[in-house]
Write a protein that holds these residues in place. Sequence first.
Motif, PDB file in Angstrom:
ATOM      1  N   LEU A 118       0.833  -1.197   0.000  1.00 41.18           N
ATOM      2  CA  LEU A 118       0.000   0.000   0.000  1.00 41.18           C
ATOM      3  C   LEU A 118       0.871   1.251   0.000  1.00 41.18           C
ATOM      4  N   SER A 119       0.499   2.238  -0.800  1.00 45.88           N
ATOM      5  CA  SER A 119       1.292   3.466  -0.860  1.00 45.88           C
ATOM      6  C   SER A 119       1.047   4.330   0.374  1.00 45.88           C
ATOM      7  N   LYS A 120       2.018   5.154   0.682  1.00 48.78           N
ATOM      8  CA  LYS A 120       1.878   6.086   1.811  1.00 48.78           C
ATOM      9  C   LYS A 120       0.703   7.025   1.585  1.00 48.78           C
ATOM     10  N   GLU A 121       0.504   7.469   0.347  1.00 51.30           N
ATOM     11  CA  GLU A 121      -0.567   8.412   0.029  1.00 51.30           C
ATOM     12  C   GLU A 121      -1.941   7.793   0.258  1.00 51.30           C
ATOM     13  N   ASP A 122      -2.120   6.521  -0.142  1.00 49.98           N
ATOM     14  CA  ASP A 122      -3.407   5.854   0.068  1.00 49.98           C
ATOM     15  C   ASP A 122      -3.657   5.598   1.550  1.00 49.98           C
ATOM     16  N   ALA A 123      -2.608   5.236   2.279  1.00 51.59           N
ATOM     17  CA  ALA A 123      -2.746   5.016   3.716  1.00 51.59           C
ATOM     18  C   ALA A 123      -3.127   6.318   4.421  1.00 51.59           C
ATOM     19  N   LEU A 124      -2.484   7.404   4.031  1.00 47.95           N
ATOM     20  CA  LEU A 124      -2.765   8.707   4.631  1.00 47.95           C
ATOM     21  C   LEU A 124      -4.209   9.130   4.363  1.00 47.95           C
ATOM     22  N   GLU A 125      -4.679   8.920   3.155  1.00 47.89           N
ATOM     23  CA  GLU A 125      -6.037   9.313   2.797  1.00 47.89           C
ATOM     24  C   GLU A 125      -7.073   8.583   3.651  1.00 47.89           C
ATOM     25  N   GLN A 126      -6.871   7.295   3.853  1.00 50.11           N
ATOM     26  CA  GLN A 126      -7.834   6.521   4.648  1.00 50.11           C
ATOM     27  C   GLN A 126      -7.789   6.933   6.118  1.00 50.11           C
ATOM     28  N   LEU A 127      -6.606   7.190   6.628  1.00 52.75           N
ATOM     29  CA  LEU A 127      -6.474   7.632   8.017  1.00 52.75           C
ATOM     30  C   LEU A 127      -7.153   8.974   8.234  1.00 52.75           C
ATOM     31  N   LYS A 128      -7.001   9.898   7.298  1.00 52.64           N
ATOM     32  CA  LYS A 128      -7.582  11.233   7.458  1.00 52.64           C
ATOM     33  C   LYS A 128      -9.104  11.208   7.336  1.00 52.64           C
ATOM     34  N   LYS A 129      -9.646  10.401   6.443  1.00 53.99           N
ATOM     35  CA  LYS A 129     -11.091  10.376   6.234  1.00 53.99           C
ATOM     36  C   LYS A 129     -11.831   9.651   7.354  1.00 53.99           C
ATOM     37  N   SER A 130     -11.213   8.635   7.917  1.00 56.63           N
ATOM     38  CA  SER A 130     -11.891   7.774   8.893  1.00 56.63           C
ATOM     39  C   SER A 130     -11.874   8.326  10.311  1.00 56.63           C
ATOM     40  N   GLY A 131     -10.945   9.221  10.594  1.00 59.52           N
ATOM     41  CA  GLY A 131     -10.718   9.671  11.967  1.00 59.52           C
ATOM     42  C   GLY A 131      -9.526   8.996  12.601  1.00 59.52           C
ATOM     43  N   GLY A 132      -8.944   8.025  11.917  1.00 61.98           N
ATOM     44  CA  GLY A 132      -7.822   7.277  12.479  1.00 61.98           C
ATOM     45  C   GLY A 132      -6.568   8.099  12.703  1.00 61.98           C
ATOM     46  N   TRP A 133      -6.436   9.221  11.954  1.00 61.46           N
ATOM     47  CA  TRP A 133      -5.234  10.037  12.110  1.00 61.46           C
ATOM     48  C   TRP A 133      -5.113  10.612  13.519  1.00 61.46           C
ATOM     49  N   ALA A 134      -6.232  10.789  14.217  1.00 59.94           N
ATOM     50  CA  ALA A 134      -6.205  11.380  15.559  1.00 59.94           C
ATOM     51  C   ALA A 134      -5.420  10.542  16.553  1.00 59.94           C
ATOM     52  N   ASN A 135      -5.121   9.284  16.227  1.00 55.98           N
ATOM     53  CA  ASN A 135      -4.342   8.430  17.129  1.00 55.98           C
ATOM     54  C   ASN A 135      -2.854   8.767  17.119  1.00 55.98           C
ATOM     55  N   ILE A 136      -2.422   9.564  16.160  1.00 50.27           N
ATOM     56  CA  ILE A 136      -0.994   9.862  16.018  1.00 50.27           C
ATOM     57  C   ILE A 136      -0.709  11.228  16.640  1.00 50.27           C
ATOM     58  N   ILE A 137       0.119  11.225  17.679  1.00 49.00           N
ATOM     59  CA  ILE A 137       0.414  12.432  18.450  1.00 49.00           C
ATOM     60  C   ILE A 137       1.860  12.867  18.197  1.00 49.00           C
ATOM     61  N   GLN A 138       2.033  14.150  18.047  1.00 46.28           N
ATOM     62  CA  GLN A 138       3.357  14.712  17.754  1.00 46.28           C
ATOM     63  C   GLN A 138       4.053  15.193  19.014  1.00 46.28           C
ATOM     64  N   ARG A 139       5.326  14.932  19.111  1.00 42.96           N
ATOM     65  CA  ARG A 139       6.208  15.605  20.053  1.00 42.96           C
ATOM     66  C   ARG A 139       7.179  16.441  19.246  1.00 42.96           C
ATOM     67  N   PRO A 140       7.493  17.679  19.630  1.00 49.35           N
ATOM     68  CA  PRO A 140       7.049  18.304  20.877  1.00 49.35           C
ATOM     69  C   PRO A 140       5.585  18.740  20.836  1.00 49.35           C
ATOM     70  N   PHE A 141       5.106  19.172  21.990  1.00 48.46           N
ATOM     71  CA  PHE A 141       3.812  19.819  22.208  1.00 48.46           C
ATOM     72  C   PHE A 141       2.656  18.871  22.475  1.00 48.46           C
ATOM     73  N   GLY A 142       2.749  17.575  22.107  1.00 49.66           N
ATOM     74  CA  GLY A 142       1.691  16.631  22.441  1.00 49.66           C
ATOM     75  C   GLY A 142       0.383  16.914  21.741  1.00 49.66           C
ATOM     76  N   CYS A 143       0.421  17.315  20.474  1.00 49.30           N
ATOM     77  CA  CYS A 143      -0.796  17.614  19.714  1.00 49.30           C
ATOM     78  C   CYS A 143      -0.942  16.603  18.576  1.00 49.30           C
ATOM     79  N   VAL A 144      -2.130  16.594  17.959  1.00 43.96           N
ATOM     80  CA  VAL A 144      -2.346  15.698  16.824  1.00 43.96           C
ATOM     81  C   VAL A 144      -1.327  16.023  15.738  1.00 43.96           C
ATOM     82  N   ALA A 145      -0.693  14.990  15.194  1.00 42.73           N
ATOM     83  CA  ALA A 145       0.417  15.170  14.264  1.00 42.73           C
ATOM     84  C   ALA A 145      -0.022  15.850  12.978  1.00 42.73           C
TER      85      ALA A 145
END
Length: 452
Positions: A118-145
Motif C-alpha cells: 500500500l502506498s503512503k498516500e493511500d494510507a494517509l487518505e484513509q487515516l484522514k477520512k476515517s478519523g484514524g489520524w487522531a491516534n498519532i500524536i506529535q512531540r514536541p507539544f503533544g498535539c495531533v500530528a
Amino acid sequence: MSQTIKLKKGFDLNLAGKAEKRTIEVPQPETFALKPTDFSGISRPKLVVKEGDNVKAGSPIFFERNVEDILYTSPVSGEIVEIKRGEKRKVLEVKILADKQVEFENFKKYSASDIGSLSKEDALEQLKKSGGWANIIQRPFGCVANPSDSPKSIFISAFDSSPLATDYSYVLQGQEQYFQAGVDILKKFTSGPIHLNTDGRAEVSQLFSQVKNVQLNTITGPHPAGNVGVQIHHIDPIAKGDIVWTVNPVGVARIGKLFIEGIYDTSRLVAITGSQAKERGYAKMFAGACLNKIETEGDDNRFISGNVLTGEGVGAEGYLGYYHNQVTIIPEGKHEEFMGWILPSTKKLSFHKAFGMLTFLNGKDKEFVVDTNTHGEERNFVVTGAFEEVTPMDILPTYLFKAIIAEDYDDMEALGIYEVIEEDVALCEFIDVSKNPIQEILREGIELIKEG
C-alpha cells in the motif's frame, strides 16, 4: 539495535482498586460525546453536523479549520441530540444518542499482504477520512500530528506505569494481527525506527515480542518510566526542530483494524479502577461513552476519565475521554482534618518522608485509599529540590516552571520544554508542597512557545 534503560528517579503510587484481569459487563450508555477539547491543538473546530442529523461510527463530526482534510469522526452511530457550546460559541462537546446496535461507515479493506504494498498516500487518505489520524500524536507539544511532517522516529510505549494503569497485554489479547498491521501502516510515514518499549519489571507478552518492523527496547524503573516522553528522552531525544510521533498501543491496533476490517472502531477494553468502583475489571466501551452505567460504592465520589495524576474529573454523568483507556473512581475529599498536613500517618500516601514518614514503614506492598483532598491550598512557589527526584530526565523542572511563569522564551527552550508535556510533570504536581497547578503552567508555556 535494542536498548535497555534503567531509571532510578520517579515514584510509584500504589493505590487500592486495581482492575482484575477479567472482563466485566457495563451496559452501553444511551449517550456518547465527542469533545474537541480532547484533541490538543484543536483551537478552531468546524462542525459538519447539526442537531437532528444521523451519523454512523466513522462519520465526520468536525475538522480543524487550519487542517481541513483531517476529520474527527463519531465513535458510534445514532442521532446528534445536542451541541454544547461555551464562551464565544466555542464547541465543547457533540452529544450523540446512540443506536442499540452500532453501524459503521465502510472504508477500503486490505489483506495483510496488500498492506505491505500500500502506498503512503493511500494510507494517509484513509487515516484522514476515517478519523484514524487522531491516534498519532506529535512531540514536541503533544498535539495531533501534522501529516505534512516527516518524523525522525515513532514511539509506542507498550506499558503504562501510572497509578492503577491499564494492562495493554490483557486489553489487546487476540489483536495481534491488527497490531502488526498498525505498525506496518505507521512504518510508511518514517524513514527512522519505530521504537516499541516494554516494561523491564514484567514478562514481555508475545503480542509485543513477536512484532516485526520495530526496535524492541526495555525500560525499567518507577513511574513515569512508562511515559513515552521519558522514553524518547533516553532513546532518541528531541532538539529544537525535531519531530517525533507517538501512538498508544490501543491506537496502533485501532489503525490496523481500520485497514483490515474497513471500519474505524473506537471500542476497547477500559480498566474500571479505584477504591469506590463496585466491580473492578475491564469493560468494553466506545470512546466518548457516558460513565453513568458504572456502579460505585457510596454516593460522593469523583469520576476520573484516566488516572488520578493526569485524568479529567468528569462526574458520574461525564464522558470517557477519547484517549483514555481507564476510569478511576475515588472518594471526594470534602472533609477537613485538624493539623492533617503535619501529623504523621500510616494511612496517607506521601513522597515526602517528613509528612508521611510512617507510610514508609508499611513496605512497598501497602495499598492506599486516596481522595481528592489536597491537604492545603496554593501558596508561594517553594524550592525543595523534590521535582528533580521524580523527573528521570536531564532537565531542571523547577527552573523550567519558573521560566514559564516569567515568560522567558530562551530559558524555556534551554531548560527542555520541547521534551515534556503534562503527563511528564504530573508527579511534580502531586508532590508539590506549594500546591501549584504544574500541569497547567507547563501547558501555558507550551502554547507560548508554539505561538512564538
